[in-house]
Motif scaffolding. Structure first.
Motif, PDB file in Angstrom:
ATOM      1  N   VAL A 183      19.730 -22.370 -26.205  1.00 51.01           N
ATOM      2  CA  VAL A 183      20.788 -22.568 -27.181  1.00 51.01           C
ATOM      3  C   VAL A 183      20.423 -21.822 -28.462  1.00 51.01           C
ATOM      4  O   VAL A 183      19.264 -21.782 -28.890  1.00 51.01           O
ATOM      5  N   TRP A 184      21.413 -21.193 -29.051  1.00 53.03           N
ATOM      6  CA  TRP A 184      21.255 -20.507 -30.341  1.00 53.03           C
ATOM      7  C   TRP A 184      21.603 -21.484 -31.448  1.00 53.03           C
ATOM      8  O   TRP A 184      22.648 -22.150 -31.380  1.00 53.03           O
ATOM      9  N   ILE A 185      20.742 -21.627 -32.441  1.00 50.04           N
ATOM     10  CA  ILE A 185      21.036 -22.533 -33.559  1.00 50.04           C
ATOM     11  C   ILE A 185      20.873 -21.782 -34.877  1.00 50.04           C
ATOM     12  O   ILE A 185      20.032 -20.877 -35.025  1.00 50.04           O
ATOM     13  N   GLY A 186      21.690 -22.131 -35.830  1.00 54.50           N
ATOM     14  CA  GLY A 186      21.516 -21.710 -37.212  1.00 54.50           C
ATOM     15  C   GLY A 186      21.062 -22.907 -38.023  1.00 54.50           C
ATOM     16  O   GLY A 186      21.577 -24.016 -37.843  1.00 54.50           O
ATOM     17  N   PHE A 187      20.083 -22.721 -38.871  1.00 57.45           N
ATOM     18  CA  PHE A 187      19.574 -23.854 -39.646  1.00 57.45           C
ATOM     19  C   PHE A 187      19.079 -23.382 -41.002  1.00 57.45           C
ATOM     20  O   PHE A 187      18.908 -22.178 -41.245  1.00 57.45           O
ATOM     21  N   VAL A 188      18.872 -24.336 -41.893  1.00 55.43           N
ATOM     22  CA  VAL A 188      18.359 -24.084 -43.244  1.00 55.43           C
ATOM     23  C   VAL A 188      17.030 -24.788 -43.374  1.00 55.43           C
ATOM     24  O   VAL A 188      16.944 -26.004 -43.147  1.00 55.43           O
ATOM     25  N   GLY A 231      13.366 -14.784 -34.942  1.00 52.23           N
ATOM     26  CA  GLY A 231      14.605 -14.470 -35.639  1.00 52.23           C
ATOM     27  C   GLY A 231      15.297 -13.259 -35.051  1.00 52.23           C
ATOM     28  O   GLY A 231      16.541 -13.216 -34.942  1.00 52.23           O
ATOM     29  N   ASP A 232      14.514 -12.223 -34.656  1.00 53.14           N
ATOM     30  CA  ASP A 232      15.102 -11.034 -34.036  1.00 53.14           C
ATOM     31  C   ASP A 232      15.794 -11.391 -32.722  1.00 53.14           C
ATOM     32  O   ASP A 232      16.891 -10.911 -32.418  1.00 53.14           O
ATOM     33  N   ARG A 233      15.121 -12.219 -31.955  1.00 54.29           N
ATOM     34  CA  ARG A 233      15.708 -12.606 -30.664  1.00 54.29           C
ATOM     35  C   ARG A 233      17.010 -13.366 -30.867  1.00 54.29           C
ATOM     36  O   ARG A 233      18.007 -13.147 -30.162  1.00 54.29           O
ATOM     37  N   ALA A 234      17.024 -14.263 -31.850  1.00 51.70           N
ATOM     38  CA  ALA A 234      18.239 -15.030 -32.114  1.00 51.70           C
ATOM     39  C   ALA A 234      19.362 -14.123 -32.603  1.00 51.70           C
ATOM     40  O   ALA A 234      20.533 -14.317 -32.251  1.00 51.70           O
ATOM     41  N   ALA A 235      19.007 -13.101 -33.404  1.00 51.23           N
ATOM     42  CA  ALA A 235      20.032 -12.218 -33.961  1.00 51.23           C
ATOM     43  C   ALA A 235      20.667 -11.340 -32.900  1.00 51.23           C
ATOM     44  O   ALA A 235      21.820 -10.900 -33.053  1.00 51.23           O
ATOM     45  N   THR A 236      19.959 -11.060 -31.809  1.00 51.48           N
ATOM     46  CA  THR A 236      20.482 -10.164 -30.779  1.00 51.48           C
ATOM     47  C   THR A 236      20.957 -10.904 -29.539  1.00 51.48           C
ATOM     48  O   THR A 236      21.284 -10.287 -28.519  1.00 51.48           O
ATOM     49  N   THR A 237      20.973 -12.224 -29.595  1.00 50.72           N
ATOM     50  CA  THR A 237      21.380 -13.020 -28.433  1.00 50.72           C
ATOM     51  C   THR A 237      22.906 -13.109 -28.343  1.00 50.72           C
ATOM     52  O   THR A 237      23.590 -13.325 -29.354  1.00 50.72           O
ATOM     53  N   ARG A 292      17.591 -19.303 -34.630  1.00 52.09           N
ATOM     54  CA  ARG A 292      16.579 -19.343 -33.592  1.00 52.09           C
ATOM     55  C   ARG A 292      17.248 -19.535 -32.231  1.00 52.09           C
ATOM     56  O   ARG A 292      18.378 -20.044 -32.124  1.00 52.09           O
ATOM     57  N   VAL A 293      16.536 -19.133 -31.180  1.00 50.31           N
ATOM     58  CA  VAL A 293      16.923 -19.430 -29.817  1.00 50.31           C
ATOM     59  C   VAL A 293      15.931 -20.455 -29.281  1.00 50.31           C
ATOM     60  O   VAL A 293      14.712 -20.211 -29.281  1.00 50.31           O
ATOM     61  N   VAL A 294      16.431 -21.608 -28.848  1.00 47.36           N
ATOM     62  CA  VAL A 294      15.588 -22.743 -28.466  1.00 47.36           C
ATOM     63  C   VAL A 294      15.998 -23.225 -27.084  1.00 47.36           C
ATOM     64  O   VAL A 294      17.191 -23.200 -26.722  1.00 47.36           O
ATOM     65  N   THR A 295      15.025 -23.667 -26.302  1.00 46.58           N
ATOM     66  CA  THR A 295      15.305 -24.370 -25.049  1.00 46.58           C
ATOM     67  C   THR A 295      15.087 -25.853 -25.295  1.00 46.58           C
ATOM     68  O   THR A 295      13.940 -26.324 -25.342  1.00 46.58           O
ATOM     69  N   PRO A 296      16.134 -26.637 -25.530  1.00 49.54           N
ATOM     70  CA  PRO A 296      15.952 -28.047 -25.893  1.00 49.54           C
ATOM     71  C   PRO A 296      15.330 -28.856 -24.749  1.00 49.54           C
ATOM     72  O   PRO A 296      15.676 -28.673 -23.577  1.00 49.54           O
ATOM     73  N   VAL A 297      14.414 -29.740 -25.097  1.00 51.83           N
ATOM     74  CA  VAL A 297      13.842 -30.679 -24.119  1.00 51.83           C
ATOM     75  C   VAL A 297      14.164 -32.117 -24.505  1.00 51.83           C
ATOM     76  O   VAL A 297      14.083 -33.019 -23.657  1.00 51.83           O
ATOM     77  N   ILE A 316      20.545 -28.323 -39.096  1.00 53.45           N
ATOM     78  CA  ILE A 316      21.208 -27.396 -38.179  1.00 53.45           C
ATOM     79  C   ILE A 316      22.659 -27.211 -38.628  1.00 53.45           C
ATOM     80  O   ILE A 316      23.416 -28.171 -38.748  1.00 53.45           O
ATOM     81  N   THR A 317      23.055 -25.967 -38.892  1.00 52.69           N
ATOM     82  CA  THR A 317      24.402 -25.678 -39.409  1.00 52.69           C
ATOM     83  C   THR A 317      25.359 -25.221 -38.313  1.00 52.69           C
ATOM     84  O   THR A 317      26.581 -25.309 -38.489  1.00 52.69           O
ATOM     85  N   SER A 318      24.830 -24.708 -37.212  1.00 53.85           N
ATOM     86  CA  SER A 318      25.690 -24.255 -36.121  1.00 53.85           C
ATOM     87  C   SER A 318      24.858 -24.158 -34.861  1.00 53.85           C
ATOM     88  O   SER A 318      23.622 -24.097 -34.914  1.00 53.85           O
ATOM     89  N   ALA A 319      25.534 -24.132 -33.699  1.00 51.46           N
ATOM     90  CA  ALA A 319      24.834 -24.039 -32.423  1.00 51.46           C
ATOM     91  C   ALA A 319      25.748 -23.374 -31.411  1.00 51.46           C
ATOM     92  O   ALA A 319      26.978 -23.471 -31.498  1.00 51.46           O
ATOM     93  N   ALA A 320      25.136 -22.664 -30.436  1.00 51.51           N
ATOM     94  CA  ALA A 320      25.910 -21.988 -29.394  1.00 51.51           C
ATOM     95  C   ALA A 320      25.039 -21.845 -28.169  1.00 51.51           C
ATOM     96  O   ALA A 320      23.822 -21.623 -28.267  1.00 51.51           O
TER      97      ALA A 320
END
Length: 746
Positions: free
Chosen positions: A699-704, A660-666, A713-718, A738-742
């Motif tokens: 990719v940065w994603i927001g989810f519930v 979560g920290d990594r995603a927040a600072t990405t 989270r920051v994810v590397t999609p496969v 997933i509510t958002s992605a970047a």
């Protein structure tokens, strides 16, 4: 330099530090925090701070209060400023506070969560608020000019709390017109007027009156625990005597309640009159009777019968318990006491509505009682072998210093109850933990039984029969011999040597159990180390000669008929064998089977019987309607102390926070967001995730999550498909959550 926030400090902490925090403050991990910001917010709340303070000792809490005195909850303060107010080494206390995230920052800038002030109240360390006007005055000179009455009032307020209520605060008068100490001090500016009836001693003056210290130095050191030296053998032997006496009382209770079970009150529990009757029957005080009743129920030897008129009745476990050796019996009761989620010592006290708290009632339930007992016994176990505490009050003082905010209003009383109950059971003796008690505390029931067996006197296989019809047992009797003697004699006095008395009633009781006069003569002849007196022989023979001349039996139903031939026909039928019919008179048959069943059987066999009532009239025994078994009452659930987190759980939560920290600072680049209100068009999101998969980009994603908690989270999609997003670390995220992605920028 701007102050470091708690979130920043946690974000920069090592993995070991973060894991240690999650272990010591378990409430922070539920539910798992999304990132360090959420963790910091949760850790700074007043409720969480209060829980974290429960296990801290007085010295550490004093340093935390001193930090509040210096205003560390509003801006960072240096370590030297805190040390100057306590004049002792604060390094260890600060390390403990940092480990719990109650304080953070380096020694030059220590901060405290604002929620701590809510926990310790508006007057930490018993000091009032600051008065800037007094910051530069010479306190010694000012205090020297005061009168005795003014100085006495200031000394009283300086001891804490720093406020006082007085009518003299209603009006302000000049110093020359002031007549009371309060008016004079208000005029001098040495007291602050908070309202028309309240005055407050300023912090600066309070510190000056305390010699510049926030706390007296003697309160920061753990009180000494005076001990008396004993040999471990004498401790164990003393405890064994107490244990045997407790077992004797428990056996007497079970016999008493087997013969006459006391009723269960409508509100649950044992009535006051029944408790007093039990104490009188056992010849003990009510506190011991309460402990006995609580333990036999706690050990499962007695239970609520849960009938229409419920009673406290011994269970089937009682017989096997009575047949066990004394050490095994002791272990079952001692283990039940150690884990009993109740406080027997509360019995007899009154609640907020002035109603008495009854033995065996739900009012005595305290889920954390086992933890409190273990804390007391663990402290005693820290002493050298055979060393016993000199007095229980010294032990109370030590435990109060070690955790002053733990235990609530019953904190000190629980220690006293624990020591008294442990001594009654033989878990402690002479103020020291016994060998059996130490083994029990370690969870070694076999070792506890073995240690108690070694301490108890060895069973003897003989008795001493006296001419006055008393029987002396010079020690604990072998189980078989003890049962035989108890069947034919009554206990007159107990102790290391038990004295029994033989009476006509006790001999008759033995004969009622099926024993014969010959067997009684053989018992005393073979087991008495002294000659059997002639008076005992005459007594047994005389009672046996008159015993059984008049006999009674049990029958559930009878059949009578003036026609003896008809009765003979019934006896010759198979129905007689099936229902165990037997003739007791020429015109009467009896059966142990209920009458309704017997009559049904006779009708099926071709007879035409009728039922009659006590007055001889014909009665109808047919059932009047459908019946169902009575349902037992639901047992009330016992709350348990929260269990600690496993290493796997701690590691998973730590990784969750770090992610979560990594995603927040990405830094985010091209992004998409679902329409407000939860629209269903996710094509843009899927396109972006597909692009990231092709290009192997993060990719940065927001989810519930499933708990409804928003996170990132920051994810590397496969792979994206089947309604799931799969990451390179084997993580899986449902697309509909997933509510958002970047895309993450390089």
């Amino acid at each position: 330099m701007p102050a470091t926030t708690l979130a920043d400090w946690l974000r920069s902490a090592s993995d070991d530090t973060l894991a240690a925090l999650l272990r010591v403050r378990r409430d922070l991990a539920t539910p798992p925090p999304a990132d360090s910001t959420v963790l910091a917010t949760r850790a700074a709340t007043a409720g969480s701070v209060a829980r974290a303070c429960e296990d801290l000792d007085t010295a550490t809490l004093s340093v935390l209060e001193t930090l509040l005195v210096t205003g560390a909850d509003t801006e960072p303060v240096p370590r030297e400023r805190v040390a100057a107010l306590v004049r002792t080494d604060v390094g260890g206390a600060l390390d403990r506070l940092r480990a719990r995230a109650l304080a953070w920052g380096d020694d030059e800038a220590i901060s405290v969560a604002p929620g701590a002030r809510e926990v310790f109240g508006p007057y930490p360390a018993g000091l009032g608020g600051p008065a800037p006007a007094l910051a530069d005055i010479d306190s010694d000179t000012v205090l020297a000019e005061l009168g005795e009455d003014e100085r006495a009032l200031l000394d009283k307020l300086a001891a804490g709390p720093p406020i006082g209520r007085t009518r003299d605060a209603a009006t302000r008068v000049p110093l020359e017109r002031a007549t009371t100490p309060v008016q004079k001090l208000l005029a001098r500016g040495l007291l602050l007027r908070r309202d028309e009836a309240t005055v407050e001693l300023p912090r600066e003056l309070g510190l000056a009156l305390r010699g510049g210290l926030a706390f007296p130095p003697e309160t920061l050191a753990e009180p000494e625990l005076p001990v008396d030296a004993h040999s471990q053998e004498s401790v164990d032997a003393t405890a064994a005597g107490e244990a045997m006496e407790f077992l004797r009382h428990a056996e007497a209770l079970l016999r008493t309640w087997s013969e006459q079970p006391p009723p269960v009150l409508k509100a649950g529990g044992l009535g006051v009159r029944e408790l007093r009757r039990l104490a009188r029957d056992l010849d003990v005080d009510e506190a011991r009777a309460t402990l006995l009743a609580e333990l036999v129920v706690g050990a499962g030897l007695v239970a609520d019968s849960q009938e229409s008129t419920p009673e406290w009745v011994p269970t089937t476990l009682t017989d096997s318990w009575l047949a066990s050796a004394p050490p095994e019996r002791w272990v079952s009761l001692a283990a039940a006491w150690l884990d009993l989620p109740r406080l027997p010592g509360l019995a007899g006290a009154r609640d907020a509505k002035d109603k008495p708290l009854l033995t065996l009632s739900e009012d005595l339930r305290r889920p954390l009682a086992p933890a409190s007992r273990r804390r007391v016994l663990d402290t005693m176990g820290e002493l050298p072998s055979g060393a016993g505490v000199h007095g229980v009050e010294e032990l109370v003082a030590v435990l109060a210093w070690r955790a002053p905010r733990r235990g609530g209003r019953l904190r000190d009383q629980t220690v006293r109850w624990t020591v008294a109950e442990a001594a009654a059971l033989g878990v402690v003796a002479l103020g020291a933990l016994t060998s059996a008690g130490a083994a029990l505390l370690a969870g070694d029931r076999h070792g506890a039984a073995s240690a108690m067996a070694d301490a108890m006197p060895k069973p003897v296989d003989h008795v001493l029969v006296q001419a006055d019809l008393t029987v002396v047992a010079p020690g604990p009797l072998e189980p078989d011999l003890a049962r035989e003697i108890a069947a034919v004699a009554d206990v007159e006095s107990a102790g290391h040597a038990t004295v029994y008395r033989i009476t006509e009633a006790s001999v008759r009781r033995a004969l009622d159990t099926g024993r014969t006069a010959t067997e009684l003569h053989e018992l005393f002849g073979s087991r008495s180390a002294t000659p059997v007196p002639q008076s005992l022989t005459y007594l047994i023979d005389d009672v046996a000669r008159r015993h059984g001349r008049l006999r009674g039996g049990v029958a559930a139903s009878f059949l009578r008929c003036d026609d003896e031939v008809l009765l003979a026909e019934v006896l010759g039928n198979q129905v007689a064998t099936e229902y165990e019919l037997r003739r007791i008179a020429p015109t009467v048959l009896v059966s142990p089977v209920p009458l309704a069943e017997v009559l049904d059987g006779l009708r099926r066999a071709g007879f035409a019987p009728a039922a009659e009532g006590p007055d001889g009239r014909i009665v109808d025994l047919r059932p009047s309607g459908r019946r169902i078994p009575a349902r037992p009452r639901q047992a009330r659930r016992t709350l348990a102390e929260p269990a600690g987190l496993s290493e796997e759980q701690v590691d998973a939560i730590r990784k969750h926070i770090r992610a979560g920290d990594r995603a927040a600072t990405t830094r985010k680049g091209k992004s998409v967001r679902l329409p407000a209100g939860g629209g269903s068009d996710t094509s843009a999101t899927l396109a972006l995730l597909a692009e990231a998969t092709r290009e192997r980009r993060e990719v940065w994603i927001g989810f519930v999550d499933a708990h409804g908690t928003a996170s990132q989270r920051v994810v590397t999609p496969v792979r994206v498909g089947g309604g799931m997003l799969e990451g390179a670390g084997n993580e899986r995220y449902p697309l509909h959550r997933i509510t958002s992605a970047a895309l993450v920028e390089d």
